[in-house]
Design a protein around this motif. Structure first.
Motif, mmCIF file in Angstrom:
data_model
loop_
_atom_site.group_PDB
_atom_site.id
_atom_site.type_symbol
_atom_site.label_atom_id
_atom_site.label_comp_id
_atom_site.label_asym_id
_atom_site.label_seq_id
_atom_site.Cartn_x
_atom_site.Cartn_y
_atom_site.Cartn_z
ATOM 1 N N ALA A 45 0.795 -1.152 -0.093
ATOM 2 C CA ALA A 45 -0.073 0.192 0.025
ATOM 3 C C ALA A 45 0.896 1.384 0.080
ATOM 4 O O ALA A 45 0.471 2.314 -0.604
ATOM 5 C CB ALA A 45 -1.048 -0.098 1.269
ATOM 6 N N LEU A 46 2.118 1.057 0.470
ATOM 7 C CA LEU A 46 2.883 2.344 0.539
ATOM 8 C C LEU A 46 3.743 2.497 -0.641
ATOM 9 O O LEU A 46 4.256 3.593 -0.938
ATOM 10 C CB LEU A 46 3.921 2.116 1.602
ATOM 11 C CG LEU A 46 3.159 2.318 3.076
ATOM 12 C CD1 LEU A 46 4.404 1.999 4.051
ATOM 13 C CD2 LEU A 46 2.567 3.735 3.350
ATOM 14 N N LEU A 47 3.756 1.683 -1.627
ATOM 15 C CA LEU A 47 4.680 1.730 -2.987
ATOM 16 C C LEU A 47 4.018 2.993 -3.684
ATOM 17 O O LEU A 47 2.837 2.951 -3.921
ATOM 18 C CB LEU A 47 4.399 0.458 -3.743
ATOM 19 C CG LEU A 47 5.126 -0.962 -2.859
ATOM 20 C CD1 LEU A 47 5.028 -1.891 -4.327
ATOM 21 C CD2 LEU A 47 6.542 -0.702 -2.740
ATOM 22 N N GLY A 48 4.974 3.844 -4.191
ATOM 23 C CA GLY A 48 4.805 4.952 -4.928
ATOM 24 C C GLY A 48 4.037 6.148 -4.182
ATOM 25 O O GLY A 48 4.023 7.142 -4.750
ATOM 26 N N THR A 49 4.120 5.991 -2.820
ATOM 27 C CA THR A 49 3.588 7.087 -2.068
ATOM 28 C C THR A 49 4.789 7.778 -1.452
ATOM 29 O O THR A 49 5.886 7.616 -1.501
ATOM 30 C CB THR A 49 2.617 6.752 -1.013
ATOM 31 O OG1 THR A 49 3.578 5.936 -0.038
ATOM 32 C CG2 THR A 49 1.358 5.788 -1.314
#
Length: 617
Positions: free
Chosen positions: A413-417
């Protein structure tokens, strides 16, 4: 049979004081029934804790938003008000005094038998209760006390259970309380969690089993280590590294690697770590002896030179079977094989290389080339430096052992954030390329703020302050330097960053890049030979020292979350192939091979996809 020195110190921690006190009384009865001398010590805070409630904590690292991640570690808002800090120091001092007295009393009562000191409160409770930053003096005091505990039992009791027991006022410790508790429990030694929602008798039984297991482990450890000078004593391995816990200007990846290697070697050998410090002395932690040479007051460069000058004399005084020497930049080697009669392994975690040509005050490269020829065994973390060392010393056995990283589950869920672009590392404007980074950021003006985290020598910090002032011409500054980042702060910054930048002119491995990859963060860097282990693994490489290209790729990564997500997933998968257990296992196997032990050349099990055992020989 070898006796265990000193009583076992056990803390019972948790959100409910009544529960922990009751558990201590139950454990005292159960241990006495088994013939163990027990001293139960109530430690419910200092006299101020009993009269004045601790005020609400100032929130810092866990808060979302710009004000949290751009805050410096030395800001008063992060350190908290001075009455809280003074209260915490007083509480830690009184706790340490009570423990010292209780140990003496328990030892006198035991008369050579096993003894246990039980406290219904421990250092973990103080750290959580006062909400201390990891870099504060009070937190350091509590952590030193925690090193003396043989076991900390964390009783996790939910709000529903507390209400059922008729304690409404204790029901519901805040989520912030539990976040701090879990964070500190991972960083303190020997913390065991217990399910406090069960019946009190079951909780006491589980706690008793943990204590008995710890006592048996202490007995086995004492029996396994013969006294010095007796036949069958374990081989003695010494690890030397300049970077010490109290050398803040030179915190580096080399110190972390040396600590990990020393703890792994301690499984099979007797280990001593020689390091620098502001004051000399010796201490023992976790079965490892630490010797500090008092050279830190001389300053960064002079301290490093004094450390290398003293090292051969220290090697003559400390009897050893094997010495692992971490090269110290910018002076590199200390010619230690000329004075040591035992094998010496040179570890290249900080050789200065070409970056030191800018500082021609001493012939660093000449000293390096002459010194390297004295070593028969050298370890380097990358193949490029391995080839260079092999050319300088054709007789050397050069092993390439990469650095490792603590394994963690990749949060998809944190990928790219991320909220900002992160530089994390030692402050050295030339070697780390901070001048190039600020120029690239100023030219490209990417949509995300730039955050610099790290500390260095005072002169380097002043130079960085001047550079940031020259580039921060807008009223709303977009370049932030937050100073030194402790472990908790570093994890928060890695988690909340969009990607990492590594504009270094020289690197030996880039351990910070691997730590960022473990969090699923892409890494933008110059295409240096020492960093080519990252090629195609979630990194973005640009031609060396091309500021315009670096700025363009910085803007591209800051603007394209889908690209960051793709690269971050690839980076997280790559980091899983660099586990510390495997990397330190290679040092252990090399030590066994050189010492010709019956357990020689024990290679750790190869994991699928892991990098191979490389050698340039």
């Amino acid at each position: 049979m070898t006796s265990v020195r000193g009583p076992l110190l056990v803390a019972v921690s948790g959100p409910d004081d009544a529960d922990t006190s009751s558990l201590v009384r139950r454990l005292a009865v159960l241990l006495r029934e088994r013939g163990v001398t027990v001293l139960a010590l109530p430690c419910r805070g200092c006299f101020l804790c009993r009269r004045l409630p601790v005020p609400p904590r100032v929130r810092d690292a866990g808060e979302p938003g710009r004000d949290a991640w751009a805050r410096r570690a030395t800001d008063p808002e992060r350190r908290g008000p001075w009455p809280r800090r003074a209260h915490a120091l007083l509480d830690a001092g009184l706790l340490a005094a009570r423990i010292a007295v209780a140990r003496l009393r328990a030892r006198a009562r035991a008369r050579g038998r096993q003894a246990v000191v039980l406290t219904d409160r421990g250092p973990l409770d103080g750290l959580v209760r006062f909400g201390l930053p990891a870099t504060s003096r009070a937190a350091a005091s509590f952590r030193r006390i925690a090193d003396g505990y043989g076991l900390t039992l964390l009783v996790e009791t939910g709000p529903g259970t507390l209400r059922a027991r008729g304690r409404e006022e204790a029901a519901g410790p805040s989520a912030d309380w539990w976040d701090r508790c879990r964070s500190w429990s991972r960083r303190l030694p020997r913390v065991t969690r217990l399910d406090g929602d069960g019946a009190p008798s079951l909780v006491a039984e589980a706690a008793l089993l943990r204590i008995l297991d710890t006592m048996r482990e202490r007995e086995r450890a004492a029996a396994a280590v013969p006294e010095r000078g007796t036949a069958g004593a374990r081989r003695h391995v010494v690890v030397s590294v300049y970077d010490g816990a109290d050398a803040p200007a030179h915190r580096s990846g080399g110190a972390l690697v040396a600590g990990k290697v020393a703890r792994r070697l301690a499984e099979d050998f007797r280990v001593t770590v020689v390091t620098a410090g502001r004051r000399g002395g010796t201490e023992e932690r976790d079965g490892i002896r630490y010797v500090r040479l008092p050279v830190g007051r001389a300053g960064p460069r002079a301290g490093q030179l004094l450390f290398l000058v003293l090292l051969p004399f220290v090697a003559r005084r400390i009897r050893h079977d094997l010495w692992l020497e971490n090269f110290t930049p910018p002076y590199s080697t200390s010619f230690l094989p000329l004075t040591s009669g035992a094998p010496v392994i040179g570890i290249d975690q900080g050789r200065p290389g070409e970056a030191s040509r800018r500082r021609p005050r001493l012939p660093f490269l000449l000293v390096e080339r002459l010194g390297l020829r004295c070593y028969r065994h050298i370890v380097t973390p990358n193949s490029a430096d391995g080839s260079t060392i092999r050319r300088l010393n054709p007789r050397a056995d050069v092993q390439v052992i990469p650095n490792g990283v603590d394994q963690r589950l990749l949060d998809e869920a944190l990928l790219g954030t991320g909220q900002f672009i992160l530089f994390l590392g030692r402050i050295d404007t030339w070697v780390k390329g901070l001048d190039l980074l600020l120029d690239a950021y100023d030219r490209a003006r990417p949509p995300l703020d730039l955050l610099l985290a790290g500390s260095g020598a005072p002169a380097e910090e002043r130079r960085l302050t001047a550079l940031i002032a020259a580039h921060n011409r807008d009223p709303l500054s977009r370049i932030h330097w937050v100073g030194f980042a402790g472990e908790e702060r570093k994890r928060q910054l890695l988690r909340d960053s969009a990607f990492l930048v590594m504009p270094s002119r020289h690197e030996t491995f880039g351990l910070v890049a691997l730590e960022g990859m473990a969090y699923g963060k892409p890494v933008l860097h110059f295409d240096l030979p020492a960093l080519r282990w990252m090629r195609g693994t979630g990194d973005v490489a640009v031609p060396p020292f091309d500021v315009a290209a670096f700025g363009a790729r910085m803007t591209e990564l800051a603007s394209d979350s889908a690209l960051r997500q793709c690269l971050g997933h690839r980076a997280g998968i790559t980091a899983q192939h660099y586990a510390w257990d495997e990397m330190t296992g290679r040092y252990l196997a090399l030590a066994h091979r050189l010492l010709d032990s019956p357990a020689a050349a024990r290679r750790p099990p190869r994991k699928r996809g892991a990098s191979s055992w490389q050698t340039t020989r």
